[in-house]
Scaffold this motif. Structure first.
Motif, mmCIF file in Angstrom:
data_model
loop_
_atom_site.group_PDB
_atom_site.id
_atom_site.type_symbol
_atom_site.label_atom_id
_atom_site.label_comp_id
_atom_site.label_asym_id
_atom_site.label_seq_id
_atom_site.Cartn_x
_atom_site.Cartn_y
_atom_site.Cartn_z
ATOM 1 N N MET A 10 3.369 -17.487 18.936
ATOM 2 C CA MET A 10 2.975 -18.318 20.079
ATOM 3 C C MET A 10 4.167 -19.102 20.584
ATOM 4 S SD MET A 10 -0.768 -19.917 19.110
ATOM 5 C CE MET A 10 -0.789 -20.817 20.661
ATOM 6 N N ASN A 11 4.288 -19.176 21.909
ATOM 7 C CA ASN A 11 5.261 -20.048 22.562
ATOM 8 C C ASN A 11 6.694 -19.802 22.101
ATOM 9 O OD1 ASN A 11 3.118 -21.414 23.933
ATOM 10 N ND2 ASN A 11 2.750 -22.592 22.063
ATOM 11 N N GLU A 12 7.015 -18.532 21.849
ATOM 12 C CA GLU A 12 8.362 -18.185 21.428
ATOM 13 C C GLU A 12 9.026 -17.303 22.484
ATOM 14 O OE1 GLU A 12 10.010 -19.249 18.912
ATOM 15 O OE2 GLU A 12 8.433 -20.245 17.742
ATOM 16 N N ASP A 13 10.373 -17.245 22.425
ATOM 17 C CA ASP A 13 11.102 -16.344 23.301
ATOM 18 C C ASP A 13 11.774 -15.267 22.452
ATOM 19 O OD1 ASP A 13 13.738 -17.169 22.412
ATOM 20 O OD2 ASP A 13 13.396 -19.011 23.529
ATOM 21 N N PRO A 14 12.339 -14.222 23.072
ATOM 22 C CA PRO A 14 12.855 -13.086 22.299
ATOM 23 C C PRO A 14 13.987 -13.428 21.343
ATOM 24 C CG PRO A 14 12.602 -12.511 24.620
ATOM 25 C CD PRO A 14 12.399 -13.993 24.524
ATOM 26 N N THR A 15 14.748 -14.478 21.615
ATOM 27 C CA THR A 15 15.941 -14.752 20.813
ATOM 28 C C THR A 15 15.627 -14.979 19.339
ATOM 29 O OG1 THR A 15 15.792 -17.108 21.378
ATOM 30 C CG2 THR A 15 17.180 -15.726 22.773
ATOM 31 N N SER A 16 14.407 -15.409 19.029
ATOM 32 C CA SER A 16 14.042 -15.685 17.637
ATOM 33 C C SER A 16 13.855 -14.417 16.822
ATOM 34 C CB SER A 16 12.747 -16.506 17.586
ATOM 35 O OG SER A 16 12.848 -17.692 18.322
ATOM 36 N N PHE A 17 13.783 -13.253 17.479
ATOM 37 C CA PHE A 17 13.398 -12.032 16.773
ATOM 38 C C PHE A 17 14.372 -10.874 16.948
ATOM 39 C CE2 PHE A 17 9.605 -14.390 18.087
ATOM 40 C CZ PHE A 17 8.971 -14.573 16.865
ATOM 41 N N ARG A 18 15.400 -11.028 17.770
ATOM 42 C CA ARG A 18 16.282 -9.895 18.070
ATOM 43 C C ARG A 18 17.094 -9.419 16.873
ATOM 44 N NH1 ARG A 18 17.844 -12.637 23.215
ATOM 45 N NH2 ARG A 18 16.570 -11.751 24.896
ATOM 46 N N ASP A 19 17.324 -10.273 15.892
ATOM 47 C CA ASP A 19 18.213 -9.933 14.775
ATOM 48 C C ASP A 19 17.468 -9.533 13.506
ATOM 49 O OD1 ASP A 19 20.414 -10.545 16.381
ATOM 50 O OD2 ASP A 19 20.335 -12.669 15.822
ATOM 51 N N LEU A 20 16.269 -9.000 13.632
ATOM 52 C CA LEU A 20 15.490 -8.623 12.454
ATOM 53 C C LEU A 20 16.051 -7.397 11.736
ATOM 54 C CD1 LEU A 20 11.807 -9.058 13.714
ATOM 55 C CD2 LEU A 20 12.937 -10.363 11.920
ATOM 56 N N ASN A 21 16.767 -6.539 12.447
ATOM 57 C CA ASN A 21 17.319 -5.300 11.897
ATOM 58 C C ASN A 21 16.223 -4.332 11.423
ATOM 59 O OD1 ASN A 21 20.060 -6.106 12.252
ATOM 60 N ND2 ASN A 21 19.889 -7.376 10.417
ATOM 61 N N ILE A 22 15.037 -4.499 11.961
ATOM 62 C CA ILE A 22 13.912 -3.593 11.725
ATOM 63 C C ILE A 22 13.243 -3.361 13.072
ATOM 64 C CG2 ILE A 22 11.777 -3.196 10.428
ATOM 65 C CD1 ILE A 22 12.579 -5.413 8.534
ATOM 66 N N PRO A 23 12.847 -2.140 13.398
ATOM 67 C CA PRO A 23 12.150 -1.927 14.675
ATOM 68 C C PRO A 23 10.937 -2.846 14.783
ATOM 69 C CG PRO A 23 12.740 0.175 13.700
ATOM 70 C CD PRO A 23 13.044 -0.866 12.669
ATOM 71 N N ALA A 24 10.862 -3.609 15.870
ATOM 72 C CA ALA A 24 9.811 -4.623 15.993
ATOM 73 C C ALA A 24 9.260 -4.685 17.410
ATOM 74 C CB ALA A 24 10.354 -5.998 15.598
ATOM 75 N N LEU A 25 7.957 -4.985 17.484
ATOM 76 C CA LEU A 25 7.292 -5.284 18.740
ATOM 77 C C LEU A 25 6.667 -6.665 18.580
ATOM 78 C CD1 LEU A 25 4.946 -2.925 20.772
ATOM 79 C CD2 LEU A 25 4.364 -5.317 20.405
ATOM 80 N N VAL A 26 7.036 -7.589 19.452
ATOM 81 C CA VAL A 26 6.585 -8.977 19.352
ATOM 82 C C VAL A 26 5.640 -9.291 20.500
ATOM 83 C CG1 VAL A 26 7.290 -11.403 19.281
ATOM 84 C CG2 VAL A 26 8.759 -9.640 18.252
ATOM 85 N N ILE A 27 4.481 -9.871 20.170
ATOM 86 C CA ILE A 27 3.542 -10.375 21.172
ATOM 87 C C ILE A 27 3.558 -11.894 21.086
ATOM 88 C CG2 ILE A 27 1.156 -10.457 21.971
ATOM 89 C CD1 ILE A 27 2.387 -7.706 22.298
ATOM 90 N N SER A 28 3.989 -12.547 22.165
ATOM 91 C CA SER A 28 4.018 -14.008 22.205
ATOM 92 C C SER A 28 2.981 -14.499 23.208
ATOM 93 C CB SER A 28 5.403 -14.510 22.618
ATOM 94 O OG SER A 28 5.433 -15.925 22.646
ATOM 95 N N GLN A 29 2.121 -15.397 22.756
ATOM 96 C CA GLN A 29 1.094 -15.933 23.644
ATOM 97 C C GLN A 29 1.621 -17.204 24.292
ATOM 98 O OE1 GLN A 29 -2.464 -16.043 21.129
ATOM 99 N NE2 GLN A 29 -3.065 -14.051 21.915
ATOM 100 N N ASN A 30 2.176 -17.023 25.492
ATOM 101 C CA ASN A 30 2.684 -18.141 26.289
ATOM 102 C C ASN A 30 2.556 -17.779 27.761
ATOM 103 O OD1 ASN A 30 5.081 -16.677 27.166
ATOM 104 N ND2 ASN A 30 5.867 -16.971 25.079
ATOM 105 N N ALA A 31 2.973 -18.679 28.609
ATOM 106 C CA ALA A 31 2.781 -18.481 30.052
ATOM 107 C C ALA A 31 4.001 -17.888 30.744
ATOM 108 C CB ALA A 31 2.425 -19.824 30.704
ATOM 109 N N ALA A 32 5.017 -17.492 29.965
ATOM 110 C CA ALA A 32 6.272 -17.069 30.589
ATOM 111 C C ALA A 32 6.184 -15.711 31.266
ATOM 112 C CB ALA A 32 7.379 -17.046 29.531
ATOM 113 N N GLY A 33 5.348 -14.837 30.747
ATOM 114 C CA GLY A 33 5.245 -13.506 31.330
ATOM 115 C C GLY A 33 6.482 -12.663 31.133
ATOM 116 N N HIS A 34 7.257 -12.951 30.083
ATOM 117 C CA HIS A 34 8.511 -12.238 29.835
ATOM 118 C C HIS A 34 8.260 -10.908 29.149
ATOM 119 C CE1 HIS A 34 12.835 -11.824 29.124
ATOM 120 N NE2 HIS A 34 12.514 -11.390 27.910
ATOM 121 N N ARG A 35 9.022 -9.902 29.518
ATOM 122 C CA ARG A 35 8.949 -8.601 28.866
ATOM 123 C C ARG A 35 10.355 -8.070 28.645
ATOM 124 N NH1 ARG A 35 3.636 -5.148 30.481
ATOM 125 N NH2 ARG A 35 2.178 -6.875 30.437
ATOM 126 N N GLU A 36 10.546 -7.462 27.485
ATOM 127 C CA GLU A 36 11.841 -6.890 27.156
ATOM 128 C C GLU A 36 11.588 -5.637 26.332
ATOM 129 O OE1 GLU A 36 15.595 -8.134 24.314
ATOM 130 O OE2 GLU A 36 14.671 -9.678 25.556
#
Length: 253
Positions: A10-36
């Motif tokens: 919730m309420n997160e942006d992509p920068t918190s998860f880009r360095d996982l080094n594992i294929p990942a799909l993140v769903i963030s529940q916020n109002a930003a409407g961001h997609r990457e």
């Protein structure tokens, strides 16, 4: 098999998860409407609430063969993918596998069996979401989703894992337990309040799982265990009344 971790946050942006080094799909529940979207990292945000909604969004957008259901506060073991691959090799007919969790101090998160087994309607009560690895295509073929009336952010804030796995059994899917640790997760607070809302939620869960079928005895046994817990904030009689109120509040369909 293509592998992916499905993370709900919730309420997160992509920068918190880009360095996982594992294929990942993140769903963030916020109002930003961001997609990457990239080769090994995808991020989608939606202006909505509810953990089960987030899980369903992740399954819907995943194109992997197999996926681990995850939260933003878990740590993954280094040999995660090899353990999962070995699990599906051991049980090639498996549609869902469940594994084990460690605490941050390296202790078992709960009491686990020592040997692998096939899940039944009683064993699924002990499963947490972050222990589950699924064959994505099998879920989509079966139309299997998390019930969005249950889980954090709803009127019934728990039980979505049991409903999901019970629905899977109803649809003929095969679920196995593998006695291997794949993630670390902080222990839940021991200060959980067993109040009106807690018992209404459990009553609704039992109705959703079993309705008034012959299997209702499993739900009754589960409720008795809840009623015997010592840290209730209401009386046993009040707890029973709230459980019945929850049972009558929804349809099991």
């Amino acid at each position: 098999m293509d592998f992916q971790i499905l993370i709900s946050t919730m309420n997160e942006d992509p920068t918190s998860f880009r360095d996982l080094n594992i294929p990942a799909l993140v769903i963030s529940q916020n109002a930003a409407g961001h997609r990457e979207s990239g080769t090994d990292f995808q991020f989608f945000s939606f202006n909505e609430r509810g953990l089960s909604k987030s899980r369903n969004r992740a399954i819907e957008h995943s194109t992997a063969d197999i996926a681990l259901i995850a939260d933003d506060d878990v740590v993954f073991t280094d040999d995660l993918q090899s353990k999962i691959k070995a699990g599906f090799a051991k049980f090639p007919d498996a549609d869902i596998l469940t594994f084990k969790i460690l605490t941050p101090s390296g202790q078992p998160y709960k009491n686990y069996a020592n040997n692998a087994f096939k899940h039944d309607r009683s064993s699924i009560y002990k499963v947490s979401s972050v222990e589950m690895v699924v064959k994505v295509s099998k879920l989509k073929e079966a139309g299997l989703k998390f019930d969005e009336r249950f889980g954090l952010g709803t009127s019934y804030p728990s039980g979505e894992e049991m409903i999901f796995l019970n629905d899977a059994l109803n649809k003929g899917l095969n679920i196995y337990f593998i006695p291997e640790y794949i993630v670390s997760h902080p222990l839940e607070s021991s200060g959980k309040i067993l109040d009106d809302k807690y018992f209404r939620s459990k009553g609704a869960l039992i109705r959703r799982l079993y309705g008034k079928s012959p299997q209702l005895w499993l739900g009754v046994a589960f409720m008795v265990k809840q009623l015997l817990k010592p840290n209730k904030s209401i009386s046993v009689i009040h707890s029973v009344k709230e459980s019945i109120k929850g049972f009558n509040s929804i349809s099991n369909l």
